[in-house]
Design an enzyme around this catalytic site. Sequence first.
Site, mmCIF file in Angstrom:
data_model
loop_
_atom_site.group_PDB
_atom_site.id
_atom_site.type_symbol
_atom_site.label_atom_id
_atom_site.label_comp_id
_atom_site.label_asym_id
_atom_site.label_seq_id
_atom_site.Cartn_x
_atom_site.Cartn_y
_atom_site.Cartn_z
ATOM 1 N N ASP A 45 0.869 -1.164 0.000
ATOM 2 C CA ASP A 45 0.000 0.000 0.000
ATOM 3 C C ASP A 45 0.922 1.235 0.000
ATOM 4 O OD1 ASP A 45 -2.355 1.610 0.678
ATOM 5 O OD2 ASP A 45 -1.459 1.737 2.667
ATOM 6 N N ASP A 47 -0.150 5.151 0.961
ATOM 7 C CA ASP A 47 -0.399 6.140 2.019
ATOM 8 C C ASP A 47 -0.362 5.502 3.401
ATOM 9 O OD1 ASP A 47 -0.851 8.522 0.474
ATOM 10 O OD2 ASP A 47 -2.723 7.601 -0.189
HETATM 11 P P1 TMP Z 1 -3.852 4.045 0.308
HETATM 12 O O1 TMP Z 1 -4.677 2.904 -0.156
HETATM 13 O O2 TMP Z 1 -2.680 4.322 -0.590
HETATM 14 O O3 TMP Z 1 -3.464 3.949 1.735
HETATM 15 O O4 TMP Z 1 -4.779 5.386 0.173
HETATM 16 C C1 TMP Z 1 -5.951 5.542 0.868
HETATM 17 C C2 TMP Z 1 -5.917 6.641 1.878
HETATM 18 O O5 TMP Z 1 -6.275 7.906 1.318
HETATM 19 C C3 TMP Z 1 -6.933 6.350 2.974
HETATM 20 O O6 TMP Z 1 -6.284 6.161 4.224
HETATM 21 C C4 TMP Z 1 -7.795 7.586 3.024
HETATM 22 C C5 TMP Z 1 -7.021 8.636 2.286
HETATM 23 N N1 TMP Z 1 -7.852 9.676 1.641
HETATM 24 C C6 TMP Z 1 -7.606 11.009 1.972
HETATM 25 O O7 TMP Z 1 -6.741 11.299 2.795
HETATM 26 N N2 TMP Z 1 -8.354 11.991 1.373
HETATM 27 C C7 TMP Z 1 -9.325 11.711 0.451
HETATM 28 O O8 TMP Z 1 -9.971 12.636 -0.086
HETATM 29 C C8 TMP Z 1 -9.564 10.339 0.119
HETATM 30 C C9 TMP Z 1 -10.636 9.991 -0.875
HETATM 31 C C10 TMP Z 1 -8.798 9.358 0.731
HETATM 32 MG MG MG Z 2 -2.875 3.180 3.484
#
Ligand code: TMP
Ligand code: MG
Length: 281
Positions: A45, A47
Amino acid sequence: MCRIFNVKIPELSNPSVCMRDPHRVQEILQSMVKAGSNTVQVISDFDMTLTRFAYNGKRCPTCHNILDNSKLISNDCKEELKKLLNTYYPIEIDSSRSIEDKLPLMVEWWTKAHEILVQQEIRKDLLAIVVRESDAMLREGYQLLFDHLYEHSIPLLIFSAGIGDILEEVIRQAGVFHPNVKVFSNYMDFDETGVLRAFKGELIHIYNKREGALLNTGHFQELRTRPNVLLLGDSLGDLTMIGFLNDKVEERKQSYLDSYDIVLVKDETLEVPNALLLYLT
Ligand code: TMP
Ligand code: MG
């Protein structure tokens, strides 16, 4: 806190490491070593897994947050995006609600956020500047992780519900976007003048990171020849192997222990994944 003493991988005794079944983890690792590093691949993953959750007590931005906090977004839209975050992030990390219950709400979050971003007529040529000016930070040890995988020709698939264009820029600017790195994520669709008009393809959110999504890609062939997957995530949608438990630690610990083989509690580094990879190669 469960710890095991492992002579080969002392990092597994780090205080951040928790395992429901340490002996099973040892067995898996031993069988992976036996199978050889040419059977291994890493799926991660992005974030809050490859990037830090917090630095000096301050939250680090997700791909979406990098844009949300940038000069490319009007103040009104910043407010709206912040409201969405304050509404939906608590739902994302709420351990009392089921995935079935959360899934439609997560789709709603992503859909609304993307609609707002598209209204902003974001210019492709400004993305690199916005990333450079952001507080985005890869976890400590990222250089070793990316370089080691590249040197050993181990594929790294980054599977992210974030924004592909932003994520690629983060790893490009960090100097680690090597040819063994493949990214599956939400990519922006720009018109011929370089202005954002939509997002491409099917939406990836945190609960549809399943094999089904991978089936549609050429990468599935690679998956088949490398059955030993070291999988890194921070959400139960990322599932199994090594999970980073960043937030709501006490409430979510049991479910993380039940789902991931190794849980890293409030560990901002890649020390443990790196130690496992050194052991495996
Ligand atoms: P990931 O799958 O790479 O971890 O990304 C998902 C993350 O993105 C999740 O923890 C929520 C975050 N997110 C935001 O911070 N702002 C947003 O507007 C959206 C749609 C998701
Ligand atoms: Mg994540």
